[in-house]
Design an enzyme around this catalytic site. Structure first.
Site, PDB file in Angstrom:
ATOM      1  N   LYS A  46       0.822  -1.191   0.000  1.00  0.00           N
ATOM      2  CA  LYS A  46       0.000   0.000   0.000  1.00  0.00           C
ATOM      3  C   LYS A  46       0.871   1.262   0.000  1.00  0.00           C
ATOM      4  CE  LYS A  46      -3.314  -2.279   3.026  1.00  0.00           C
ATOM      5  NZ  LYS A  46      -3.864  -2.271   4.403  1.00  0.00           N
ATOM      6  N   GLY A  47       2.106   1.096   0.415  1.00  0.00           N
ATOM      7  CA  GLY A  47       2.962   2.258   0.661  1.00  0.00           C
ATOM      8  C   GLY A  47       3.152   3.196  -0.509  1.00  0.00           C
ATOM      9  N   GLU A 103       8.238   2.755  -5.866  1.00  0.00           N
ATOM     10  CA  GLU A 103       8.286   2.363  -4.458  1.00  0.00           C
ATOM     11  C   GLU A 103       8.297   3.589  -3.554  1.00  0.00           C
ATOM     12  OE1 GLU A 103       7.953  -0.139  -2.634  1.00  0.00           O
ATOM     13  OE2 GLU A 103       9.072  -1.900  -3.268  1.00  0.00           O
ATOM     14  N   ASP A 104       7.728   3.429  -2.373  1.00  0.00           N
ATOM     15  CA  ASP A 104       7.816   4.489  -1.372  1.00  0.00           C
ATOM     16  C   ASP A 104       9.195   4.470  -0.715  1.00  0.00           C
ATOM     17  OD1 ASP A 104       7.167   2.009  -0.256  1.00  0.00           O
ATOM     18  OD2 ASP A 104       5.919   2.833   1.321  1.00  0.00           O
ATOM     19  N   ASP A 107      14.438  -0.401   2.072  1.00  0.00           N
ATOM     20  CA  ASP A 107      15.371  -0.561   3.192  1.00  0.00           C
ATOM     21  C   ASP A 107      16.251  -1.783   2.990  1.00  0.00           C
ATOM     22  OD1 ASP A 107      13.277  -2.292   4.428  1.00  0.00           O
ATOM     23  OD2 ASP A 107      12.458  -0.399   5.166  1.00  0.00           O
ATOM     24  N   PHE A 156      13.104   4.567  11.767  1.00  0.00           N
ATOM     25  CA  PHE A 156      11.743   4.201  11.397  1.00  0.00           C
ATOM     26  C   PHE A 156      10.969   5.463  11.038  1.00  0.00           C
ATOM     27  CE2 PHE A 156       7.479   2.494  11.704  1.00  0.00           C
ATOM     28  CZ  PHE A 156       7.653   1.305  11.015  1.00  0.00           C
ATOM     29  N   VAL A 157      10.515   5.558   9.785  1.00  0.00           N
ATOM     30  CA  VAL A 157       9.836   6.757   9.318  1.00  0.00           C
ATOM     31  C   VAL A 157       8.396   6.463   8.920  1.00  0.00           C
ATOM     32  CG1 VAL A 157      11.906   8.001   8.578  1.00  0.00           C
ATOM     33  CG2 VAL A 157      10.798   6.416   6.990  1.00  0.00           C
ATOM     34  N   ASP A 163       3.581   3.629   6.878  1.00  0.00           N
ATOM     35  CA  ASP A 163       2.744   3.481   8.061  1.00  0.00           C
ATOM     36  C   ASP A 163       3.496   2.847   9.221  1.00  0.00           C
ATOM     37  OD1 ASP A 163       1.413   0.313   8.474  1.00  0.00           O
ATOM     38  OD2 ASP A 163       2.796   0.745   6.845  1.00  0.00           O
ATOM     39  N   ARG A 169      -0.109   7.000   7.383  1.00  0.00           N
ATOM     40  CA  ARG A 169       0.137   7.009   5.936  1.00  0.00           C
ATOM     41  C   ARG A 169      -0.220   8.333   5.269  1.00  0.00           C
ATOM     42  NH1 ARG A 169       1.245   1.889   3.935  1.00  0.00           N
ATOM     43  NH2 ARG A 169       0.169   0.166   4.946  1.00  0.00           N
TER      44      ARG A 169
END
Length: 184
Positions: A46-47, A103-104, A107, A156-157, A163, A169
């Site tokens: 969903k990102g 892509e969002d 990592d 962690f963002v 999310d 989000r």
């Protein structure tokens, strides 16, 4: 912010304005690189919803199409397992097409690496990647990413599609989460 609290965001890493300027820049490069080519944007749910919507509206390429995949590799935690399942596959046939995965964030790169291999096996003319965010320090595999918005620290963002437990989000910026949120 729904059930999220204002104090949940520790630090704004990228403002709405910075994101917009970067999207303008990426769209110009994509238009130049794919002029006259059959371009299919593949968003990863969903990102990637926010970056896909905003980027696609900036691309002036007339023949651009969109399709979506949903893959699962996270489970419920914040660490990637590297095990990938397709939850929703593409509707489009990739034969001979130029595919740009949107892509969002990247990592570990494990899921993306798997996705690139999977899509390349379907006979496209090319497969490239556009990612709004990348965490170089979190990489477990080398992934060739043609378009990168921002390299960010291995924190962690949330926001702009990202999310934590399905919250945050819709924030228009990218920020770090206050430790009390995920340590409780």
């Amino acid at each position: 912010m729904g059930s999220a609290q204002a104090g949940d965001i520790h630090h704004i890493l990228l403002s709405e304005e910075e994101i917009a300027a970067k999207l303008d820049e990426l769209a110009l490069r994509i238009d130049a690189d794919y002029a006259g080519k059959d371009l299919l944007l593949v968003g990863v749910l969903k990102g990637a919803v926010m970056v896909m919507a905003d980027l696609s509206r900036r691309i002036e390429h007339q023949g651009v199409e969109m399709d979506w995949m949903a893959v699962s590799s996270y489970g419920s935690g914040t660490k990637s397992s590297g095990v990938v399942r397709i939850l929703k596959d593409l509707d489009a046939d990739l034969s001979g097409r130029h595919v740009l995965i949107v892509e969002d964030i990247i990592d570990s790169g494990l899921t993306l690496s798997w996705l690139i291999s999977n899509l390349r096996s379907r006979g496209p003319a090319s497969v490239e990647v556009a990612a709004m965010l990348r965490k170089p320090d979190a990489a477990k595999v080398e992934v060739d990413v043609r378009y990168v918005g921002f390299d960010i620290p291995n924190e962690f963002v949330v926001g702009y599609g990202l999310d934590y437990a399905e919250k945050y989000r819709t924030l228009p910026f990218v920020g770090t989460l206050a430790p009390h949120v995920y340590e409780s």
